[in-house]
Design a protein around this motif. Structure first.
Motif, PDB file in Angstrom:
ATOM      1  N   SER A 113       0.836  -1.214   0.000  1.00 42.51           N
ATOM      2  CA  SER A 113       0.000   0.000   0.000  1.00 42.51           C
ATOM      3  C   SER A 113       0.863   1.253   0.000  1.00 42.51           C
ATOM      4  CB  SER A 113      -0.898   0.010   1.233  1.00 42.51           C
ATOM      5  OG  SER A 113      -0.135   0.362   2.391  1.00 42.51           O
ATOM      6  N   ASN A 114       0.191   2.405   0.040  1.00 44.45           N
ATOM      7  CA  ASN A 114       0.881   3.698   0.121  1.00 44.45           C
ATOM      8  C   ASN A 114       1.137   4.139   1.555  1.00 44.45           C
ATOM      9  OD1 ASN A 114       1.048   4.119  -2.672  1.00 44.45           O
ATOM     10  ND2 ASN A 114      -1.040   4.925  -2.753  1.00 44.45           N
ATOM     11  N   PHE A 115       0.938   3.253   2.529  1.00 44.58           N
ATOM     12  CA  PHE A 115       1.190   3.593   3.934  1.00 44.58           C
ATOM     13  C   PHE A 115       2.657   3.974   4.104  1.00 44.58           C
ATOM     14  CE2 PHE A 115       2.214   2.929   8.357  1.00 44.58           C
ATOM     15  CZ  PHE A 115       1.073   3.302   9.040  1.00 44.58           C
ATOM     16  N   LYS A 116       2.891   5.137   4.738  1.00 41.58           N
ATOM     17  CA  LYS A 116       4.249   5.632   4.937  1.00 41.58           C
ATOM     18  C   LYS A 116       4.529   5.723   6.447  1.00 41.58           C
ATOM     19  CE  LYS A 116       5.233   7.021   0.531  1.00 41.58           C
ATOM     20  NZ  LYS A 116       4.067   6.515  -0.182  1.00 41.58           N
ATOM     21  N   THR A 117       5.620   5.099   6.870  1.00 43.79           N
ATOM     22  CA  THR A 117       5.925   5.077   8.303  1.00 43.79           C
ATOM     23  C   THR A 117       6.489   6.407   8.807  1.00 43.79           C
ATOM     24  OG1 THR A 117       8.096   4.127   7.783  1.00 43.79           O
ATOM     25  CG2 THR A 117       6.329   2.587   8.370  1.00 43.79           C
ATOM     26  N   ASP A 118       6.842   7.337   7.902  1.00 44.68           N
ATOM     27  CA  ASP A 118       7.344   8.636   8.344  1.00 44.68           C
ATOM     28  C   ASP A 118       6.222   9.680   8.433  1.00 44.68           C
ATOM     29  OD1 ASP A 118       6.876   8.871   5.639  1.00 44.68           O
ATOM     30  OD2 ASP A 118       8.769   9.880   5.168  1.00 44.68           O
ATOM     31  N   SER A 120       3.274  -1.746  15.000  1.00 45.76           N
ATOM     32  CA  SER A 120       4.363  -1.561  15.955  1.00 45.76           C
ATOM     33  C   SER A 120       5.388  -2.690  15.869  1.00 45.76           C
ATOM     34  CB  SER A 120       3.801  -1.467  17.373  1.00 45.76           C
ATOM     35  OG  SER A 120       4.843  -1.443  18.319  1.00 45.76           O
ATOM     36  N   THR A 121       4.919  -3.928  15.848  1.00 42.55           N
ATOM     37  CA  THR A 121       5.837  -5.075  15.883  1.00 42.55           C
ATOM     38  C   THR A 121       6.518  -5.321  14.539  1.00 42.55           C
ATOM     39  OG1 THR A 121       3.953  -6.548  15.475  1.00 42.55           O
ATOM     40  CG2 THR A 121       4.618  -6.225  17.760  1.00 42.55           C
ATOM     41  N   PRO A 146       5.238   3.648  15.930  1.00 45.54           N
ATOM     42  CA  PRO A 146       4.791   3.869  17.309  1.00 45.54           C
ATOM     43  C   PRO A 146       3.352   4.381  17.415  1.00 45.54           C
ATOM     44  CG  PRO A 146       6.153   5.702  16.594  1.00 45.54           C
ATOM     45  CD  PRO A 146       6.125   4.731  15.445  1.00 45.54           C
ATOM     46  N   ALA A 147       2.691   4.006  18.501  1.00 47.39           N
ATOM     47  CA  ALA A 147       1.333   4.486  18.778  1.00 47.39           C
ATOM     48  C   ALA A 147       1.310   5.992  19.019  1.00 47.39           C
ATOM     49  CB  ALA A 147       0.745   3.754  19.981  1.00 47.39           C
ATOM     50  N   SER A 148       2.480   6.552  19.336  1.00 47.20           N
ATOM     51  CA  SER A 148       2.564   8.000  19.568  1.00 47.20           C
ATOM     52  C   SER A 148       2.370   8.806  18.290  1.00 47.20           C
ATOM     53  CB  SER A 148       3.913   8.355  20.192  1.00 47.20           C
ATOM     54  OG  SER A 148       4.968   7.955  19.322  1.00 47.20           O
ATOM     55  N   GLN A 149       2.290   8.114  17.154  1.00 46.02           N
ATOM     56  CA  GLN A 149       2.053   8.776  15.867  1.00 46.02           C
ATOM     57  C   GLN A 149       0.609   8.611  15.395  1.00 46.02           C
ATOM     58  OE1 GLN A 149       4.598  10.926  15.533  1.00 46.02           O
ATOM     59  NE2 GLN A 149       4.827  10.397  13.377  1.00 46.02           N
ATOM     60  N   VAL A 150      -0.254   8.082  16.274  1.00 45.36           N
ATOM     61  CA  VAL A 150      -1.607   7.708  15.844  1.00 45.36           C
ATOM     62  C   VAL A 150      -2.677   8.503  16.578  1.00 45.36           C
ATOM     63  CG1 VAL A 150      -3.268   5.806  15.679  1.00 45.36           C
ATOM     64  CG2 VAL A 150      -0.824   5.364  15.321  1.00 45.36           C
ATOM     65  N   GLN A 151      -3.666   8.968  15.824  1.00 52.77           N
ATOM     66  CA  GLN A 151      -4.891   9.573  16.367  1.00 52.77           C
ATOM     67  C   GLN A 151      -6.078   8.738  15.908  1.00 52.77           C
ATOM     68  OE1 GLN A 151      -5.996  13.361  14.692  1.00 52.77           O
ATOM     69  NE2 GLN A 151      -7.712  13.668  16.088  1.00 52.77           N
ATOM     70  N   LEU A 152      -6.960   8.406  16.833  1.00 51.17           N
ATOM     71  CA  LEU A 152      -8.231   7.772  16.495  1.00 51.17           C
ATOM     72  C   LEU A 152      -9.329   8.822  16.560  1.00 51.17           C
ATOM     73  CD1 LEU A 152      -8.013   4.480  18.640  1.00 51.17           C
ATOM     74  CD2 LEU A 152      -7.108   4.912  16.343  1.00 51.17           C
ATOM     75  N   ILE A 153     -10.191   8.851  15.554  1.00 51.99           N
ATOM     76  CA  ILE A 153     -11.316   9.794  15.503  1.00 51.99           C
ATOM     77  C   ILE A 153     -12.584   8.959  15.391  1.00 51.99           C
ATOM     78  CG2 ILE A 153     -12.360  11.707  14.233  1.00 51.99           C
ATOM     79  CD1 ILE A 153      -9.529  12.226  13.013  1.00 51.99           C
ATOM     80  N   GLY A 154     -13.380   8.942  16.448  1.00 52.00           N
ATOM     81  CA  GLY A 154     -14.563   8.091  16.449  1.00 52.00           C
ATOM     82  C   GLY A 154     -15.845   8.884  16.602  1.00 52.00           C
ATOM     83  N   HIS A 155     -16.820   8.608  15.734  1.00 54.88           N
ATOM     84  CA  HIS A 155     -18.117   9.274  15.820  1.00 54.88           C
ATOM     85  C   HIS A 155     -19.147   8.337  16.442  1.00 54.88           C
ATOM     86  CE1 HIS A 155     -22.131  10.492  13.968  1.00 54.88           C
ATOM     87  NE2 HIS A 155     -21.787  11.515  14.733  1.00 54.88           N
ATOM     88  N   SER A 156     -19.957   8.879  17.384  1.00 55.76           N
ATOM     89  CA  SER A 156     -21.083   8.131  17.934  1.00 55.76           C
ATOM     90  C   SER A 156     -20.593   6.867  18.638  1.00 55.76           C
ATOM     91  CB  SER A 156     -22.067   7.836  16.793  1.00 55.76           C
ATOM     92  OG  SER A 156     -23.225   7.190  17.235  1.00 55.76           O
ATOM     93  N   LEU A 157     -21.062   5.704  18.223  1.00 52.58           N
ATOM     94  CA  LEU A 157     -20.544   4.447  18.774  1.00 52.58           C
ATOM     95  C   LEU A 157     -19.057   4.289  18.476  1.00 52.58           C
ATOM     96  CD1 LEU A 157     -23.242   1.659  18.089  1.00 52.58           C
ATOM     97  CD2 LEU A 157     -22.457   2.510  20.307  1.00 52.58           C
ATOM     98  N   GLY A 158     -18.609   4.860  17.367  1.00 58.31           N
ATOM     99  CA  GLY A 158     -17.198   4.768  16.999  1.00 58.31           C
ATOM    100  C   GLY A 158     -16.277   5.408  18.025  1.00 58.31           C
TER     101      GLY A 158
END
Length: 471
Positions: free
Chosen positions: A81-86, A155-156, A161-173
């Motif tokens: 995929s186009n996922f970039k770790t930086d 991570s593994t 790292p999880a320090s680079q991640v934001q979760l955005i959840g709507h309603s039940l999310g």
């Protein structure tokens, strides 16, 4: 004897509750606090991952219009995929009766791509959300575990790292994000967009979104009126480090509750009538999406209540400043003060929702008359329309103050225009003026002063220029 054993076994089983276990995700029980309580009376276990069929849809700056599917169980999908770790990763989780390939989700990603390079992942769990509400509310436990599973794999396998991640959840999310966060040490941020009330408000922290789920938890409340009898789907409970209540958090401007919303049962909301029945509830993600493109258009003020905010008691921002509701809330210096903080602001009633708050004080001159006074600001970026400052008896020497929310940031204020009227025929043609008008932008300490020595008749504009220091 056999009968007694059967009864005893049944009672013991009822007390212990049932449990299901899914590989890589752990076990899920229907015992307290997950079920059998006043808030969650029904004993319902979450569906299997196969039945929920959660999909992770990756959009990036390189593929803003067509998603790539990522599989937590197959790291090769990341490599292909186009996922970039930086880059940072922002993961959006939809709510009840919704789906991950809905326009609002991909539109939010596209707004991000205009301001940053980012991995934007939409979590599509529509098969688990488009069922009875109680079942969907339990399915979020598995969805949250799957999100955590994805973060663990990143991570593994990729040292991401999880320090680079934001979760955005709507309603039940939002509560799915909380579940994921509780399983992911060091997660940078969770943004809860109107976390749903039913089955979650008043529950222990392990059941719902709470401040321990990430380094920063910020929450936008837009439909916080009680579910019964007001059909408010969102929660009024503080669930983050920073809890924002735009327009008071109960009723959003531009949303009119309809009689139909009183008779639609909880399992029938959103479908085909989302903006009609759940208008307040969906405002939360509309505000967030717009905030991405307006870094300073959603300044929120610390205040004890919306009533105090409306009474102009919470202006200007304190010394530590004001946070921006939405995308840039993490820039706020006081975000991790240790105690939960409440913030209030006003928005527009339709897009564009961003607003800039100004405080104005007007010192009057001229005749004593009954009427109203209005002020408009003119700056190097544009001008506001006329805002009502005072209605009543206009007396020379008196000063009146008011705060208002402008549709734009006018920039450096260059002049102020003053107008008065009373709509009464007065043969003496009285004149009124403003000797001084001071203006302050809510996020700034500087107070700007504008002066005039003139008075004008009703409905004649008076222009005030910056005061000249006579010292």
């Amino acid at each position: 004897m056999l009968g007694l054993w059967t009864v005893a076994f049944f009672l013991l089983g009822a007390a212990q509750g049932k449990e299901v276990c899914y590989e890589g995700l752990g076990c899920f029980s229907d015992s307290e606090p997950w079920a059998g309580t006043a808030i969650r009376p029904l004993k319902v276990l979450p569906w299997s991952p196969e039945k929920i069929d959660t999909r992770f849809l990756l959009y990036t700056n390189e593929n803003p219009n067509n998603f790539q599917i990522l599989l937590p169980s197959d790291p090769s999908t990341i490599e292909a995929s186009n996922f970039k770790t930086d880059r940072k990763t922002r993961i959006i989780i939809h709510g009840y009766i919704d789906k991950g390939d809905e326009n609002w989700v991909s539109d939010m990603c596209k707004n991000m791509f205009t301001v940053e390079e980012v991995n934007c992942i939409c979590v599509d769990w529509k098969k688990g959300s488009q069922t009875t509400y109680t079942q969907a509310a339990n399915n979020v436990r598995v969805v949250g575990a799957q999100v955590a599973q994805m973060l663990t794999m990143l991570s593994t396998k990729y040292n991401y790292p999880a320090s680079q991640v934001q979760l955005i959840g709507h309603s039940l999310g939002a509560h799915a994000a909380g579940e994921a966060g509780s399983r992911t040490p060091g997660l940078a941020r969770i943004t809860g967009l109107d976390p749903v009330e039913a089955s979650f408000e008043g529950t222990p922290e392990e059941v719902r979104l709470d401040p321990s789920d990430a380094e920063l938890v910020d929450v936008i409340h837009t439909d916080a009126a009680p579910l019964v009898p007001f059909m408010g789907f969102g929660s009024n409970q503080l669930m983050g480090h920073l809890d924002f209540f735009p327009n008071g958090g109960l009723e959003m401007p531009g949303c009119k509750k309809n009689i139909l919303s009183q008779i639609v049962d909880l399992d029938g909301i959103w479908t085909g009538t989302r903006d009609f029945v759940a208008c307040n509830h969906v405002r939360s993600y509309k505000y967030y999406s717009e905030s991405i493109l307006n870094p300073d258009g959603f300044a929120a003020y610390p205040c004890t209540s919306y009533k105090d905010f409306q009474a102009d008691k919470c202006f200007p921002c304190p010394d530590q400043g004001c946070p921006q509701m939405g995308h840039y809330a993490d820039k706020f210096a006081g975000k991790n003060s240790g105690e939960q903080q409440k913030f209030f602001l006003n928005t527009g009633d339709s897009s564009s929702f961003a607003r800039w708050r100004y405080g104005v004080s007007v010192s009057l001159a001229g005749r004593t008359v009954t009427g109203q006074i209005k002020v408009a600001l003119f700056g190097d970026k544009g001008n506001t329309h006329q805002f009502d400052i005072f209605r009543g008896i206009i007396k020379p020497g008196s000063t009146h103050s008011k705060e208002f929310d402008a549709e734009m940031d006018v920039g450096t204020i260059q002049k102020v225009k003053f107008l008065w009227n009373n709509n009464v025929v007065n043969p003496s043609f009285p004149k009124v003026g403003a000797t001084r008008i001071t203006v302050q932008k809510g996020e700034e300490k500087t107070v700007y002063s504008f002066c005039s020595e003139q008075t004008v008749r009703e409905d004649v504009l008076l222009t005030l220029m910056p005061c000249q220091n006579t010292a």
